[in-house]
Structure formats: structure tokens, C-alpha cells
Design a protein around this motif. Structure first.
Motif, short mmCIF file in Angstrom:
data_model
loop_
_atom_site.label_atom_id
_atom_site.label_comp_id
_atom_site.label_asym_id
_atom_site.label_seq_id
_atom_site.Cartn_x
_atom_site.Cartn_y
_atom_site.Cartn_z
N HIS A 3 2.38 5.77 -34.59
CA HIS A 3 2.96 6.73 -33.65
C HIS A 3 4.08 6.09 -32.84
O HIS A 3 3.88 5.09 -32.15
CB HIS A 3 1.90 7.25 -32.69
N GLY A 4 5.27 6.66 -32.94
CA GLY A 4 6.39 6.23 -32.11
C GLY A 4 6.99 4.89 -32.50
O GLY A 4 7.80 4.36 -31.76
N LYS A 5 6.61 4.33 -33.63
CA LYS A 5 7.18 3.05 -34.05
C LYS A 5 8.45 3.34 -34.86
O LYS A 5 8.40 4.02 -35.87
CB LYS A 5 6.17 2.25 -34.87
N LYS A 6 9.57 2.78 -34.38
CA LYS A 6 10.87 3.20 -34.89
C LYS A 6 11.36 2.44 -36.11
O LYS A 6 12.27 2.88 -36.77
CB LYS A 6 11.93 3.04 -33.78
N PHE A 7 10.83 1.26 -36.39
CA PHE A 7 11.37 0.48 -37.50
C PHE A 7 10.23 -0.04 -38.37
O PHE A 7 9.07 -0.09 -37.95
CB PHE A 7 12.24 -0.67 -36.99
N ASN A 8 10.58 -0.46 -39.55
CA ASN A 8 9.61 -0.95 -40.51
C ASN A 8 9.23 -2.38 -40.14
O ASN A 8 10.08 -3.25 -40.00
CB ASN A 8 10.23 -0.91 -41.91
N HIS A 9 7.94 -2.62 -40.01
CA HIS A 9 7.45 -3.95 -39.64
C HIS A 9 7.34 -4.87 -40.84
O HIS A 9 7.11 -6.06 -40.69
CB HIS A 9 6.10 -3.84 -38.92
N LEU A 10 7.49 -4.33 -42.03
CA LEU A 10 7.53 -5.09 -43.28
C LEU A 10 6.26 -5.91 -43.52
O LEU A 10 6.29 -6.90 -44.25
CB LEU A 10 8.76 -6.01 -43.31
N GLY A 11 5.16 -5.53 -42.93
CA GLY A 11 3.90 -6.23 -43.15
C GLY A 11 3.88 -7.64 -42.62
O GLY A 11 3.16 -8.49 -43.15
N ARG A 12 4.65 -7.92 -41.57
CA ARG A 12 4.74 -9.27 -41.02
C ARG A 12 4.60 -9.25 -39.51
O ARG A 12 4.88 -8.23 -38.87
CB ARG A 12 6.09 -9.88 -41.40
N LYS A 13 4.21 -10.37 -38.97
CA LYS A 13 4.18 -10.51 -37.51
C LYS A 13 5.63 -10.60 -37.00
O LYS A 13 6.57 -10.83 -37.76
CB LYS A 13 3.43 -11.78 -37.12
N THR A 14 5.80 -10.45 -35.71
CA THR A 14 7.14 -10.38 -35.12
C THR A 14 7.97 -11.63 -35.40
O THR A 14 9.13 -11.53 -35.83
CB THR A 14 7.03 -10.18 -33.60
N ALA A 15 7.41 -12.80 -35.20
CA ALA A 15 8.18 -14.04 -35.39
C ALA A 15 8.59 -14.21 -36.85
O ALA A 15 9.72 -14.60 -37.15
CB ALA A 15 7.36 -15.24 -34.92
N HIS A 16 7.66 -13.91 -37.75
CA HIS A 16 7.97 -14.03 -39.19
C HIS A 16 9.05 -13.04 -39.59
O HIS A 16 9.97 -13.37 -40.34
CB HIS A 16 6.70 -13.80 -39.99
N ARG A 17 8.96 -11.82 -39.09
CA ARG A 17 9.95 -10.79 -39.43
C ARG A 17 11.33 -11.17 -38.91
O ARG A 17 12.33 -11.06 -39.62
CB ARG A 17 9.50 -9.45 -38.86
N LYS A 18 11.42 -11.65 -37.66
CA LYS A 18 12.71 -12.04 -37.09
C LYS A 18 13.32 -13.21 -37.85
O LYS A 18 14.53 -13.25 -38.10
CB LYS A 18 12.56 -12.39 -35.61
N ALA A 19 12.49 -14.19 -38.22
CA ALA A 19 12.99 -15.34 -38.96
C ALA A 19 13.47 -14.93 -40.34
O ALA A 19 14.52 -15.38 -40.82
CB ALA A 19 11.89 -16.40 -39.08
N MET A 20 12.72 -14.03 -40.99
CA MET A 20 13.11 -13.57 -42.33
C MET A 20 14.43 -12.80 -42.28
O MET A 20 15.33 -13.02 -43.10
CB MET A 20 12.01 -12.68 -42.92
N LEU A 21 14.58 -11.92 -41.31
CA LEU A 21 15.82 -11.14 -41.19
C LEU A 21 17.01 -12.04 -40.85
O LEU A 21 18.11 -11.82 -41.35
CB LEU A 21 15.66 -10.03 -40.16
N ALA A 22 16.78 -13.05 -40.01
CA ALA A 22 17.86 -13.98 -39.68
C ALA A 22 18.29 -14.75 -40.92
O ALA A 22 19.49 -14.92 -41.17
CB ALA A 22 17.40 -14.94 -38.59
N ASN A 23 17.33 -15.21 -41.72
CA ASN A 23 17.66 -15.94 -42.94
C ASN A 23 18.37 -15.05 -43.95
O ASN A 23 19.33 -15.47 -44.60
CB ASN A 23 16.40 -16.53 -43.57
N MET A 24 17.91 -13.81 -44.08
CA MET A 24 18.55 -12.88 -45.02
C MET A 24 19.97 -12.55 -44.55
O MET A 24 20.89 -12.44 -45.37
CB MET A 24 17.73 -11.61 -45.17
N ALA A 25 20.18 -12.41 -43.25
CA ALA A 25 21.52 -12.12 -42.72
C ALA A 25 22.46 -13.29 -42.97
O ALA A 25 23.62 -13.10 -43.33
CB ALA A 25 21.44 -11.80 -41.23
#
Length: 174
Positions: A3-25
């Protein structure tokens, strides 16, 4: 429930998701296109578009904000030096997602995400076809060109008239 969650969490914790997106970028900025799953490509698009927008104005503050997101000084340097120059006049939409089909092992939706201005296949077609100009108004240069051409056009028929007059007297004398 989400409910009310705006983005896909991609099945990962916050730190893992941020690190993965930074590496992909960083990989996207370095290689200009990468293959990944469709969900990660959509998440990366939301992550990288504001960063590219920040890079259009090269200030110390913007560099520090982008570095805090990417955490790779070589990617930040390339982003501000090369990518920002190419996308400087574009108002947004810096990336394109192309669906590639399903992955063989787990049937995941695959996609290629790329920087729009670096795809020569699409840009060659756009640059080779000229836009059709409209005739809504005239600028000074166009009116000067027609003014220069008009007297020459008038002189040419006058020369033909003189030649025909010269022929007529000769034929009448004979």
C-alpha cells in the motif's frame, strides 16, 4: 501488501538496492548501454534520469550530489564531460528501454537500457532526413535573395526581346 509504495524494491534491502542501482548507473554511463531485466531497467531509468539532469549544469554542488549517488569519480567525470555535452539541449528522456525477450534460464523479461544520444542507428536516420520547412514567414535573408534574383530574371527576358527585335528588322529587309 504494498500500500502506497511508489517504486519497485526489487526484492532487496535498501542498502543493497542503492548500491546495485549506483553500479548499474556507472556501467550505463561508461558503456552507454547495458542488458538487464526489465524491472531493473525501469528502476535504473528512474534513478539515472535526475542524475543526468543535474549534470547539465556543471557546478561543484551538482558534482557532489551526483557523486553521493554514484560513488565513482570516473563515472562522474565522464558524465559531466561527455554525456552532459550531448544531452545539453534535450529537455528530458535521456534513456531508452528496449525489450529483448525472455532469459533462457528463468524466463525473466530482459531489456536493454541505453543513453538515447549515443545510439547511431536511430540518430543517423533522424539527421539524414531534413525537416520540411514551413513558409509562414520570411526572414531578411530570403527576401534579399529573391530581390537579387528578380532583376536578373527581368534582364534575361529583356535580352530575348532585343534579340527578337534584331531578327525582325532583318527579316523585313529581306
Amino acid at each position: 501488501m504494498r500500500h502506497g509504495k511508489k517504486f519497485n524494491h526489487l526484492g532487496r534491502k535498501t542498502a543493497h538496492r542503492k548500491a546495485m542501482l549506483a553500479n548499474m548507473a556507472c556501467s550505463l554511463i561508461e558503456h552507454k548501454r547495458i542488458n538487464t531485466t526489465l524491472a531493473k531497467a525501469k528502476a535504473l531509468k528512474q534513478f539515472v534520469e535526475p542524475i543526468v539532469t543535474k549534470s547539465k549544469e556543471d557546478t561543484t554542488h551538482n558534482r557532489r550530489i551526483v557523486f553521493s549517488k554514484l560513488r565513482d569519480k570516473y563515472a562522474v567525470t565522464e558524465l559531466f564531460r561527455d554525456v552532459a555535452v550531448k544531452v545539453g539541449d534535450r529537455p528530458g528522456g535521456y534513456t531508452r528501454i528496449i525489450k529483448l525477450g525472455n532469459r533462457l534460464g528463468d524466463n525473466a523479461d530482459m531489456a536493454m537500457i541505453e543513453l538515447v544520444d549515443y545510439n547511431e542507428t536511430y540518430n543517423v536516420a533522424e539527421s539524414s532526413t531534413k525537416k520540411k520547412s514551413t513558409r509562414r514567414g520570411r526572414n531578411k535573408k530570403a527576401s534579399q535573395d529573391t530581390a537579387v534574383e528578380a532583376p536578373q530574371a527581368k534582364e534575361a527576358p529583356a535580352a530575348k526581346d532585343e534579340a527578337s527585335e534584331n531578327e525582325k528588322p532583318e527579316t523585313s529587309q529581306e
